[in-house]
Write a protein that holds these residues in place. Sequence first.
Motif, PDB file in Angstrom:
ATOM      1  N   THR A  97      20.854   1.501 -40.130  1.00 42.42           N
ATOM      2  CA  THR A  97      20.398   1.761 -41.500  1.00 42.42           C
ATOM      3  C   THR A  97      20.094   3.249 -41.605  1.00 42.42           C
ATOM      4  O   THR A  97      19.742   3.885 -40.619  1.00 42.42           O
ATOM      5  N   ALA A  98      20.245   3.788 -42.795  1.00 42.14           N
ATOM      6  CA  ALA A  98      20.044   5.227 -42.980  1.00 42.14           C
ATOM      7  C   ALA A  98      19.827   5.520 -44.458  1.00 42.14           C
ATOM      8  O   ALA A  98      19.911   4.613 -45.293  1.00 42.14           O
ATOM      9  N   VAL A  99      19.519   6.778 -44.761  1.00 42.33           N
ATOM     10  CA  VAL A  99      19.487   7.212 -46.159  1.00 42.33           C
ATOM     11  C   VAL A  99      20.457   8.373 -46.328  1.00 42.33           C
ATOM     12  O   VAL A  99      20.631   9.182 -45.412  1.00 42.33           O
ATOM     13  N   PRO A 159      17.006   9.472 -52.511  1.00 46.76           N
ATOM     14  CA  PRO A 159      18.148   9.166 -51.661  1.00 46.76           C
ATOM     15  C   PRO A 159      18.505   7.679 -51.753  1.00 46.76           C
ATOM     16  O   PRO A 159      17.719   6.879 -52.257  1.00 46.76           O
ATOM     17  N   SER A 204      19.421   4.186 -49.770  1.00 46.14           N
ATOM     18  CA  SER A 204      19.348   3.518 -48.471  1.00 46.14           C
ATOM     19  C   SER A 204      20.600   2.670 -48.281  1.00 46.14           C
ATOM     20  O   SER A 204      21.088   2.025 -49.214  1.00 46.14           O
ATOM     21  N   LYS A 238      23.185   0.343 -45.186  1.00 48.97           N
ATOM     22  CA  LYS A 238      23.232  -0.340 -43.880  1.00 48.97           C
ATOM     23  C   LYS A 238      24.663  -0.711 -43.544  1.00 48.97           C
ATOM     24  O   LYS A 238      25.519  -0.790 -44.430  1.00 48.97           O
ATOM     25  N   MET A 293      26.539   7.938 -37.874  1.00 46.06           N
ATOM     26  CA  MET A 293      25.643   8.819 -38.631  1.00 46.06           C
ATOM     27  C   MET A 293      26.380  10.085 -39.080  1.00 46.06           C
ATOM     28  O   MET A 293      26.159  10.583 -40.175  1.00 46.06           O
TER      29      MET A 293
END
Lengths: 419, 116
Positions: free
Chosen positions: B50-52, B61, B63, B65, B79
Amino acid sequence: MNSKCVDILVIGAGPAGLAAAIAAKEDGIDNLLVLEREHNPGGILRQCIHNGFGLHRFKEELTGPEYAQRDIDRAREMGIEIQTDTTVLSVDGKTHTVTCVSSAHGVEIITAKAIILAMGCRERPRGALGTPGTRCAGIYSAGTAQKFVNLEGYMPGKRVVILGSGDIGLIMARRMTLQGAKVLACVELMPFSSGLNRNIVQCLNDYDIPLYLSHTVIDIKGRERLTGVTVAKVDANRQPIPGSEIEFDCDTLLLSVGLIPENELSEGAGVKLSPLTSGAEVDDVLQTNLPGIFACGNVLHVHDLVDHVSNESFRAGHAAAAYVRGQLSGGDTLDVRDGDGVRGTVPQRIRKGVSEEVDLMFRPSGVFRNATCIVTCGGREIARKKAPIFTPGEMAVVKLKPEIVAGLDDTVTVTIERS
Amino acid sequence: MEITCINCPVGCRLSVTLENGQVTSVTGNTCKRGEIYARQECVDPQRMVTAVIPVAGSAMPLSVKTRTPIPKKLIDECMKALSAVEIAAPVKAGSVVLANVCGTGVDIIATKSVGA
């Protein structure tokens, strides 16, 4: 000044408040209002962008925003009114009058037949730790950093040390690493982590971030901005051991050192709080010492899992609906006490003569392997639960069946026994 | 080999026996998912990511996944691929942000709506 009357007023539109409102509405309470301080409902879940929510309740693994959205969508479909950007200033526990303020409506006075407290919890700040050192920039609670990164798109720093191994700290160790920072260490005062094992594995071990157990930060350095911290090993009395110091060159220190239920409004209302949970003392339907005032979620006691928050809050919502209709039985209660190995059991009392299932929830006071939780009533065993491990990092739940609850006639005691 | 199951918060301690890189037995699990996890983890560990990411036209931002777990060794690459994504509001929760990330066959999807 505006004033209005509702059947049920819910304070907070996080997972607890939303679930309580949904349950009350399901029971036919239409004159229902939820007040939320932030601009959006969803509470802390909005910034918890990692996965792992909803396994129990939805049988699938959701991220925080996805879990929250399900309840927000359900509340909207049901026509539940959520008034956001509104801060509650005070609650009068006797008259059930709530004073709140918002830009849109100014000061409002709302009178409710029942009130559900669902304000959540707050992080323990640096001031509560007494760590020496300068008052420089670069020190944040882990949740504040989480908000900066996940909701506002700012990175709070590049080289990070995390004090405390609570779940938010562990989650932020991974988040900061993935978003480009270097996390040098996670430092925990106790000989065990207060976070979930899965988070040690997937947030620290996966990224080779060292976990220093029985260590703490003993100095904070930097004039304008943090330039480093000193970490030392502690002895059995949690006192730093001279000669064990390790210096870390870092620009950011995140604190993940515990959560405290946010009960200023409850205290002002005259709700009796437990010194063990820092939340209200409640009965088996989560009613506080004040009739018609209920508490659920992290404002009642700090949970590990949102699924449990939702379940608890559904119960509070149903109970508040029954109260409004005059269908909630009251009367005498029996006390629930913590025995050896047990801390902060909720509920603190059970109504006499009811025959509904009761979940006894508590935190083990230490780590117990291959142990058994035993519940007694006046010396007679009424329930037991074995587990390979009980740890303070994981809330334990023991269910009392309806027929057991119906037969209660004395103080209930919860104990953990080593096998 | 001793590992901790990460499927759910119980975090069962699993004992896995390996012979020539093949899992021959799993003990310590309290559900079926634990065994599946152990068999995967010892051969080709996988993780949800998961990231933003920033969104043009939005102060907030987005979010995101991976729809399903991807190989752990590809997290860094994933990433990097995400940091090159350019996306503009509005974005709807559930929509694909990056298809077939790093050739895994797994899409990256939005976990919230922005500017919609």
